[in-house]
Design a protein around this motif. Structure first.
Motif, PDB file in Angstrom:
ATOM      1  N   TYR A  54       0.826  -1.198   0.000  1.00 40.01           N
ATOM      2  CA  TYR A  54       0.000   0.000   0.000  1.00 40.01           C
ATOM      3  C   TYR A  54       0.869   1.260   0.000  1.00 40.01           C
ATOM      4  O   TYR A  54       1.647   1.477   0.926  1.00 40.01           O
ATOM      5  N   LEU A  55       0.727   2.061  -1.056  1.00 40.68           N
ATOM      6  CA  LEU A  55       1.343   3.380  -1.100  1.00 40.68           C
ATOM      7  C   LEU A  55       0.315   4.353  -0.542  1.00 40.68           C
ATOM      8  O   LEU A  55      -0.688   4.657  -1.181  1.00 40.68           O
ATOM      9  N   MET A  56       0.543   4.805   0.683  1.00 40.00           N
ATOM     10  CA  MET A  56      -0.420   5.661   1.368  1.00 40.00           C
ATOM     11  C   MET A  56      -0.444   7.080   0.803  1.00 40.00           C
ATOM     12  O   MET A  56      -1.499   7.700   0.714  1.00 40.00           O
ATOM     13  N   CYS A  57       0.741   7.582   0.458  1.00 39.45           N
ATOM     14  CA  CYS A  57       0.838   8.976   0.046  1.00 39.45           C
ATOM     15  C   CYS A  57       2.145   9.190  -0.701  1.00 39.45           C
ATOM     16  O   CYS A  57       3.140   8.525  -0.433  1.00 39.45           O
ATOM     17  N   LEU A  58       2.121  10.116  -1.633  1.00 44.41           N
ATOM     18  CA  LEU A  58       3.308  10.530  -2.374  1.00 44.41           C
ATOM     19  C   LEU A  58       3.204  12.042  -2.503  1.00 44.41           C
ATOM     20  O   LEU A  58       2.205  12.540  -3.019  1.00 44.41           O
ATOM     21  N   SER A  59       4.197  12.762  -2.018  1.00 46.83           N
ATOM     22  CA  SER A  59       4.129  14.227  -2.016  1.00 46.83           C
ATOM     23  C   SER A  59       5.388  14.831  -2.600  1.00 46.83           C
ATOM     24  O   SER A  59       6.476  14.285  -2.444  1.00 46.83           O
ATOM     25  N   GLY A  60       5.230  15.990  -3.229  1.00 47.16           N
ATOM     26  CA  GLY A  60       6.375  16.752  -3.709  1.00 47.16           C
ATOM     27  C   GLY A  60       6.831  17.729  -2.640  1.00 47.16           C
ATOM     28  O   GLY A  60       6.042  18.170  -1.806  1.00 47.16           O
ATOM     29  N   VAL A  61       8.134  18.074  -2.694  1.00 52.32           N
ATOM     30  CA  VAL A  61       8.705  19.004  -1.726  1.00 52.32           C
ATOM     31  C   VAL A  61       9.724  19.894  -2.434  1.00 52.32           C
ATOM     32  O   VAL A  61      10.491  19.413  -3.270  1.00 52.32           O
ATOM     33  N   ASP A  62       9.724  21.172  -2.097  1.00 54.79           N
ATOM     34  CA  ASP A  62      10.755  22.089  -2.567  1.00 54.79           C
ATOM     35  C   ASP A  62      11.645  22.410  -1.373  1.00 54.79           C
ATOM     36  O   ASP A  62      11.228  23.087  -0.431  1.00 54.79           O
ATOM     37  N   TYR A  63      12.875  21.893  -1.399  1.00 58.38           N
ATOM     38  CA  TYR A  63      13.814  22.103  -0.300  1.00 58.38           C
ATOM     39  C   TYR A  63      14.644  23.369  -0.487  1.00 58.38           C
ATOM     40  O   TYR A  63      15.540  23.640   0.296  1.00 58.38           O
ATOM     41  N   ASP A  65      17.258  24.363  -2.596  1.00 59.68           N
ATOM     42  CA  ASP A  65      18.256  24.041  -3.614  1.00 59.68           C
ATOM     43  C   ASP A  65      17.963  22.706  -4.307  1.00 59.68           C
ATOM     44  O   ASP A  65      18.500  22.434  -5.376  1.00 59.68           O
ATOM     45  N   LEU A  66      17.120  21.890  -3.729  1.00 63.75           N
ATOM     46  CA  LEU A  66      16.741  20.599  -4.300  1.00 63.75           C
ATOM     47  C   LEU A  66      15.223  20.457  -4.314  1.00 63.75           C
ATOM     48  O   LEU A  66      14.525  21.111  -3.548  1.00 63.75           O
ATOM     49  N   LEU A  67      14.739  19.569  -5.176  1.00 63.48           N
ATOM     50  CA  LEU A  67      13.337  19.161  -5.156  1.00 63.48           C
ATOM     51  C   LEU A  67      13.298  17.714  -4.718  1.00 63.48           C
ATOM     52  O   LEU A  67      14.302  16.998  -4.812  1.00 63.48           O
ATOM     53  N   GLY A  68      12.162  17.258  -4.255  1.00 63.54           N
ATOM     54  CA  GLY A  68      12.100  15.869  -3.831  1.00 63.54           C
ATOM     55  C   GLY A  68      10.689  15.335  -3.751  1.00 63.54           C
ATOM     56  O   GLY A  68       9.716  16.063  -3.941  1.00 63.54           O
ATOM     57  N   THR A  69      10.618  14.054  -3.502  1.00 65.00           N
ATOM     58  CA  THR A  69       9.346  13.386  -3.264  1.00 65.00           C
ATOM     59  C   THR A  69       9.458  12.584  -1.978  1.00 65.00           C
ATOM     60  O   THR A  69      10.528  12.105  -1.608  1.00 65.00           O
ATOM     61  N   VAL A  70       8.329  12.454  -1.304  1.00 65.75           N
ATOM     62  CA  VAL A  70       8.252  11.699  -0.052  1.00 65.75           C
ATOM     63  C   VAL A  70       7.157  10.655  -0.229  1.00 65.75           C
ATOM     64  O   VAL A  70       6.030  10.992  -0.601  1.00 65.75           O
ATOM     65  N   TYR A  71       7.508   9.399   0.025  1.00 64.63           N
ATOM     66  CA  TYR A  71       6.600   8.271  -0.173  1.00 64.63           C
ATOM     67  C   TYR A  71       6.317   7.605   1.174  1.00 64.63           C
ATOM     68  O   TYR A  71       7.252   7.259   1.897  1.00 64.63           O
ATOM     69  N   HIS A  72       5.054   7.400   1.490  1.00 60.49           N
ATOM     70  CA  HIS A  72       4.644   6.713   2.708  1.00 60.49           C
ATOM     71  C   HIS A  72       4.111   5.334   2.315  1.00 60.49           C
ATOM     72  O   HIS A  72       3.088   5.239   1.635  1.00 60.49           O
ATOM     73  N   ILE A  98       6.889   4.890 -10.188  1.00 60.40           N
ATOM     74  CA  ILE A  98       6.564   3.605  -9.550  1.00 60.40           C
ATOM     75  C   ILE A  98       5.103   3.245  -9.752  1.00 60.40           C
ATOM     76  O   ILE A  98       4.571   2.380  -9.070  1.00 60.40           O
ATOM     77  N   CYS A  99       4.455   3.889 -10.730  1.00 61.67           N
ATOM     78  CA  CYS A  99       3.020   3.630 -10.903  1.00 61.67           C
ATOM     79  C   CYS A  99       2.745   2.235 -11.458  1.00 61.67           C
ATOM     80  O   CYS A  99       1.616   1.758 -11.356  1.00 61.67           O
ATOM     81  N   ASP A 100       3.743   1.554 -12.000  1.00 61.78           N
ATOM     82  CA  ASP A 100       3.518   0.162 -12.398  1.00 61.78           C
ATOM     83  C   ASP A 100       3.620  -0.785 -11.198  1.00 61.78           C
ATOM     84  O   ASP A 100       3.147  -1.910 -11.263  1.00 61.78           O
ATOM     85  N   LEU A 101       4.207  -0.302 -10.100  1.00 62.18           N
ATOM     86  CA  LEU A 101       4.296  -1.108  -8.874  1.00 62.18           C
ATOM     87  C   LEU A 101       3.080  -0.873  -7.973  1.00 62.18           C
ATOM     88  O   LEU A 101       2.548  -1.807  -7.383  1.00 62.18           O
ATOM     89  N   HIS A 108      -0.824  10.668  -8.272  1.00 59.61           N
ATOM     90  CA  HIS A 108       0.059  11.386  -7.342  1.00 59.61           C
ATOM     91  C   HIS A 108       1.283  11.919  -8.089  1.00 59.61           C
ATOM     92  O   HIS A 108       1.704  13.057  -7.876  1.00 59.61           O
ATOM     93  N   GLU A 109       1.870  11.084  -8.940  1.00 59.71           N
ATOM     94  CA  GLU A 109       3.042  11.516  -9.713  1.00 59.71           C
ATOM     95  C   GLU A 109       2.670  12.637 -10.681  1.00 59.71           C
ATOM     96  O   GLU A 109       3.430  13.596 -10.852  1.00 59.71           O
ATOM     97  N   ARG A 110       1.494  12.545 -11.288  1.00 62.88           N
ATOM     98  CA  ARG A 110       1.055  13.609 -12.193  1.00 62.88           C
ATOM     99  C   ARG A 110       0.854  14.923 -11.441  1.00 62.88           C
ATOM    100  O   ARG A 110       1.183  15.999 -11.943  1.00 62.88           O
ATOM    101  N   GLU A 111       0.328  14.846 -10.226  1.00 56.31           N
ATOM    102  CA  GLU A 111       0.134  16.052  -9.425  1.00 56.31           C
ATOM    103  C   GLU A 111       1.476  16.696  -9.077  1.00 56.31           C
ATOM    104  O   GLU A 111       1.648  17.905  -9.187  1.00 56.31           O
ATOM    105  N   VAL A 112       2.442  15.876  -8.662  1.00 60.85           N
ATOM    106  CA  VAL A 112       3.770  16.401  -8.327  1.00 60.85           C
ATOM    107  C   VAL A 112       4.441  16.986  -9.573  1.00 60.85           C
ATOM    108  O   VAL A 112       5.076  18.043  -9.511  1.00 60.85           O
TER     109      VAL A 112
END
Length: 168
Positions: A54-63, A65-72, A98-101, A108-112
């Motif tokens: 179960y992928l509970m959540c996937l979020s984008g983040v602007d740090y 100097d870097l961008l990132g994603t956080v997966y729960h 990871i949408c095939d997994l 979520h990936e499209r939103e990010v």
């Protein structure tokens, strides 16, 4: 299984993948390098001891100097969870999809992608989700400047524009 045990299993299988591990926080996390990220995720899903189904959540983040994603991730069978973080440069932000997994990763990936501009490699339908296709920029990036108009239509109402200027 606790976060340390999950970390140890990943570390044993992918010693180069883990850039950071923190289990002193309320929600323990692993920072994973972008290149081995997909293989780590596949291992999390397919290994019988981990069985993260179960992928509970996937979020984008602007740090900044870097961008990132956080997966729960969560395992229904074993009732354990873990958070993975992936960071990429602002100039060419790309992370394997990871949408095939986990099918739920698709939107979520499209939103990010839409709001942060992070490209998800091998995504089957990577296009904007919330904004028009011809929208310029990525509104949740810290350096984003809201345009005054989009196709001749004011983006900010004059009252909102005044309030925004007053806050600066």
């Amino acid at each position: 299984m606790n976060a340390r045990e999950i970390h140890d299993q990943i570390k044993e299988k992918f010693p180069e993948a883990i850039l950071e591990f923190n289990d002193t926080v309320q929600q323990p996390y692993l920072k994973i390098a972008p290149q081995p990220f997909y293989n780590v995720c596949q291992f999390l899903r397919d290994d019988a001891d981990l069985d993260f189904d179960y992928l509970m959540c996937l979020s984008g983040v602007d740090y900044g100097d870097l961008l990132g994603t956080v997966y729960h991730f969560y395992s229904m069978k074993h009732t354990h969870k873990i958070i993975l973080k992936v960071e990429v440069p602002r100039e060419n932000p790309a992370i394997p999809s990871i949408c095939d997994l986990w099918r739920t990763a698709d939107w979520h990936e499209r939103e990010v992608y839409d709001l942060f501009g992070i490209v998800f490699l091998n995504h089957p339908d990577l296009r904007r989700l919330l904004l028009p296709e011809d929208w310029e920029g990525y509104p949740l990036r810290k350096d984003y400047v809201t345009p005054e108009f989009f196709k001749g239509i004011p983006v900010l109402h004059s009252e909102m524009k005044s309030e925004t200027n007053e806050q600066k």
